[in-house]
Scaffold this motif. Structure first.
Motif, PDB file in Angstrom:
ATOM      1  N   GLY A 130      17.966   6.110 -47.745  1.00 27.09           N
ATOM      2  CA  GLY A 130      18.566   5.009 -48.479  1.00 27.09           C
ATOM      3  C   GLY A 130      17.838   4.665 -49.761  1.00 27.09           C
ATOM      4  O   GLY A 130      17.939   3.546 -50.269  1.00 27.09           O
ATOM      5  N   SER A 131      17.111   5.622 -50.311  1.00 28.81           N
ATOM      6  CA  SER A 131      16.323   5.371 -51.520  1.00 28.81           C
ATOM      7  C   SER A 131      17.215   5.336 -52.750  1.00 28.81           C
ATOM      8  O   SER A 131      18.120   6.166 -52.903  1.00 28.81           O
ATOM      9  N   GLN A 153      12.368   8.139 -58.171  1.00 31.95           N
ATOM     10  CA  GLN A 153      11.558   8.479 -59.336  1.00 31.95           C
ATOM     11  C   GLN A 153      10.140   7.959 -59.197  1.00 31.95           C
ATOM     12  O   GLN A 153       9.171   8.657 -59.529  1.00 31.95           O
ATOM     13  N   ALA A 154       9.995   6.749 -58.676  1.00 34.43           N
ATOM     14  CA  ALA A 154       8.662   6.176 -58.482  1.00 34.43           C
ATOM     15  C   ALA A 154       7.866   6.993 -57.471  1.00 34.43           C
ATOM     16  O   ALA A 154       6.662   7.237 -57.661  1.00 34.43           O
ATOM     17  N   ALA A 155       8.527   7.436 -56.398  1.00 38.78           N
ATOM     18  CA  ALA A 155       7.854   8.237 -55.388  1.00 38.78           C
ATOM     19  C   ALA A 155       7.406   9.577 -55.970  1.00 38.78           C
ATOM     20  O   ALA A 155       6.292  10.044 -55.695  1.00 38.78           O
ATOM     21  N   ARG A 156       8.260  10.180 -56.780  1.00 39.81           N
ATOM     22  CA  ARG A 156       7.902  11.455 -57.411  1.00 39.81           C
ATOM     23  C   ARG A 156       6.698  11.294 -58.332  1.00 39.81           C
ATOM     24  O   ARG A 156       5.803  12.146 -58.363  1.00 39.81           O
ATOM     25  N   GLN A 157       6.695  10.208 -59.090  1.00 39.02           N
ATOM     26  CA  GLN A 157       5.573   9.974 -60.009  1.00 39.02           C
ATOM     27  C   GLN A 157       4.273   9.755 -59.242  1.00 39.02           C
ATOM     28  O   GLN A 157       3.210  10.256 -59.638  1.00 39.02           O
ATOM     29  N   ARG A 158       4.367   9.039 -58.136  1.00 40.65           N
ATOM     30  CA  ARG A 158       3.168   8.797 -57.324  1.00 40.65           C
ATOM     31  C   ARG A 158       2.648  10.110 -56.732  1.00 40.65           C
ATOM     32  O   ARG A 158       1.444  10.398 -56.783  1.00 40.65           O
ATOM     33  N   LEU A 159       3.565  10.904 -56.173  1.00 41.27           N
ATOM     34  CA  LEU A 159       3.156  12.179 -55.592  1.00 41.27           C
ATOM     35  C   LEU A 159       2.560  13.099 -56.652  1.00 41.27           C
ATOM     36  O   LEU A 159       1.549  13.768 -56.414  1.00 41.27           O
ATOM     37  N   THR A 160       3.184  13.130 -57.821  1.00 43.16           N
ATOM     38  CA  THR A 160       2.692  13.985 -58.905  1.00 43.16           C
ATOM     39  C   THR A 160       1.280  13.577 -59.317  1.00 43.16           C
ATOM     40  O   THR A 160       0.415  14.446 -59.548  1.00 43.16           O
ATOM     41  N   ALA A 161       1.030  12.286 -59.383  1.00 43.76           N
ATOM     42  CA  ALA A 161      -0.300  11.796 -59.774  1.00 43.76           C
ATOM     43  C   ALA A 161      -1.348  12.133 -58.721  1.00 43.76           C
ATOM     44  O   ALA A 161      -2.450  12.589 -59.052  1.00 43.76           O
ATOM     45  N   ILE A 162      -1.014  11.906 -57.450  1.00 44.06           N
ATOM     46  CA  ILE A 162      -1.959  12.221 -56.377  1.00 44.06           C
ATOM     47  C   ILE A 162      -2.218  13.721 -56.341  1.00 44.06           C
ATOM     48  O   ILE A 162      -3.363  14.171 -56.179  1.00 44.06           O
ATOM     49  N   GLY A 163      -1.154  14.515 -56.498  1.00 40.69           N
ATOM     50  CA  GLY A 163      -1.317  15.960 -56.510  1.00 40.69           C
ATOM     51  C   GLY A 163      -2.245  16.413 -57.616  1.00 40.69           C
ATOM     52  O   GLY A 163      -3.115  17.269 -57.414  1.00 40.69           O
ATOM     53  N   GLY A 199      -5.664  18.768 -57.746  1.00 40.80           N
ATOM     54  CA  GLY A 199      -5.510  20.089 -58.337  1.00 40.80           C
ATOM     55  C   GLY A 199      -4.231  20.795 -57.941  1.00 40.80           C
ATOM     56  O   GLY A 199      -4.148  22.026 -58.004  1.00 40.80           O
ATOM     57  N   PHE A 200      -3.219  20.014 -57.545  1.00 41.26           N
ATOM     58  CA  PHE A 200      -1.952  20.609 -57.122  1.00 41.26           C
ATOM     59  C   PHE A 200      -0.826  20.088 -58.010  1.00 41.26           C
ATOM     60  O   PHE A 200      -0.793  18.898 -58.350  1.00 41.26           O
ATOM     61  N   VAL A 201       0.096  20.984 -58.363  1.00 40.44           N
ATOM     62  CA  VAL A 201       1.196  20.622 -59.253  1.00 40.44           C
ATOM     63  C   VAL A 201       2.473  20.386 -58.453  1.00 40.44           C
ATOM     64  O   VAL A 201       2.984  21.288 -57.779  1.00 40.44           O
ATOM     65  N   PHE A 202       2.979  19.162 -58.523  1.00 42.97           N
ATOM     66  CA  PHE A 202       4.323  18.861 -58.034  1.00 42.97           C
ATOM     67  C   PHE A 202       5.249  18.890 -59.245  1.00 42.97           C
ATOM     68  O   PHE A 202       5.148  18.036 -60.127  1.00 42.97           O
ATOM     69  N   ALA A 203       6.135  19.868 -59.285  1.00 47.82           N
ATOM     70  CA  ALA A 203       7.028  20.030 -60.434  1.00 47.82           C
ATOM     71  C   ALA A 203       8.455  19.656 -60.037  1.00 47.82           C
ATOM     72  O   ALA A 203       9.346  20.500 -59.982  1.00 47.82           O
ATOM     73  N   PHE A 204       8.653  18.386 -59.732  1.00 45.61           N
ATOM     74  CA  PHE A 204       9.991  17.931 -59.360  1.00 45.61           C
ATOM     75  C   PHE A 204      10.926  17.999 -60.565  1.00 45.61           C
ATOM     76  O   PHE A 204      10.514  17.791 -61.702  1.00 45.61           O
ATOM     77  N   SER A 205      12.193  18.278 -60.280  1.00 47.81           N
ATOM     78  CA  SER A 205      13.202  18.278 -61.336  1.00 47.81           C
ATOM     79  C   SER A 205      14.517  17.791 -60.746  1.00 47.81           C
ATOM     80  O   SER A 205      14.652  17.621 -59.530  1.00 47.81           O
TER      81      SER A 205
END
Length: 215
Positions: free
Chosen positions: A66-67, A73-83, A87-93
């Motif tokens: 239900g997001s 978008q906020a969740a993706r940004q958080r995951l990308t920052a933590i990654g 040293g890990f790349v989250f390349a969501f699109s």
């Protein structure tokens, strides 16, 4: 006197971003303490009914949790920052897709017989999250196996044979019966269950407590 190796059973899915984060945090904590650990991977499917064609990731998250678009978008940004910190790349699109992972779990089960689960797991995480590849595609799985240093022909035979279908189903059933309903889930020394990514410091504290308890 040799230091006993710590056993860690990890129940996770390839398409679970927090499973990537939890693993990398755990590996950093282990390295920081010089702790020897034997990691054993176990299958868990977040979406066992996912059809072969998969589903747009943003649509899937909206339907399942239900997001809203803003939440996603906020969740993706958080995951990308933590990654990035790990040293890990989250390349969501916008084209990112949720896919079925049952075949990938069969490959991981086979890799366990080769003592190569960790490199394959890391390669699968990179393929899916960093490179946007379809880890439900048998050809992609063979390419990833080769990238992880495994024999692609032997990997193909393992998948074609179907020898790992029943073992994976049995392991999935076992962990469900143990009450595992979300991942990552880690069981230390076969006794202590830790759910969710704990952070490098959190895992470090767990390792310190285990060292005291096991000494």
């Amino acid at each position: 006197m040799t230091t006993p190796t710590l056993r860690i059973d990890i129940i996770s899915d390839i398409v679970c971003p927090w499973c990537v984060i939890g693993l990398l945090q755990l590996l950093q904590a282990l390295e920081a303490r010089g702790t020897q650990a034997a990691l054993q991977w176990h299958p868990f499917e977040l979406n066992p009914a996912m059809p072969p064609e998969g589903q747009n990731l943003r649509e899937h998250i909206a339907e399942k949790y239900g997001s809203s678009a803003a939440d996603s978008q906020a969740a993706r940004q958080r995951l990308t920052a933590i990654g990035a910190e790990l040293g890990f790349v989250f390349a969501f699109s916008d084209d990112s897709r949720m896919v079925n992972t049952f075949l990938a779990h069969q490959l991981l089960d086979w890799a366990g017989e080769q003592g190569s689960q960790l490199p394959l797991k890391l390669a699968l995480f990179r393929a899916y999250f960093s490179q946007g590849r379809d880890v439900s595609d048998p050809q992609v799985l063979l390419e990833v196996a080769a990238e992880a240093g495994l024999d692609p022909e032997a990997a193909r035979q393992a998948l074609v044979s179907g020898d790992h279908i029943q073992p994976v189903r049995m392991k999935e059933d076992y962990w469900r019966q143990q009450g595992i309903q979300s991942v990552p889930a880690m069981v230390f020394q076969g006794k202590y269950l830790v759910s969710g990514a704990q952070g490098v410091d959190g895992y470090g504290n767990i390792l310190d407590q285990l060292a005291q308890m096991e000494s």
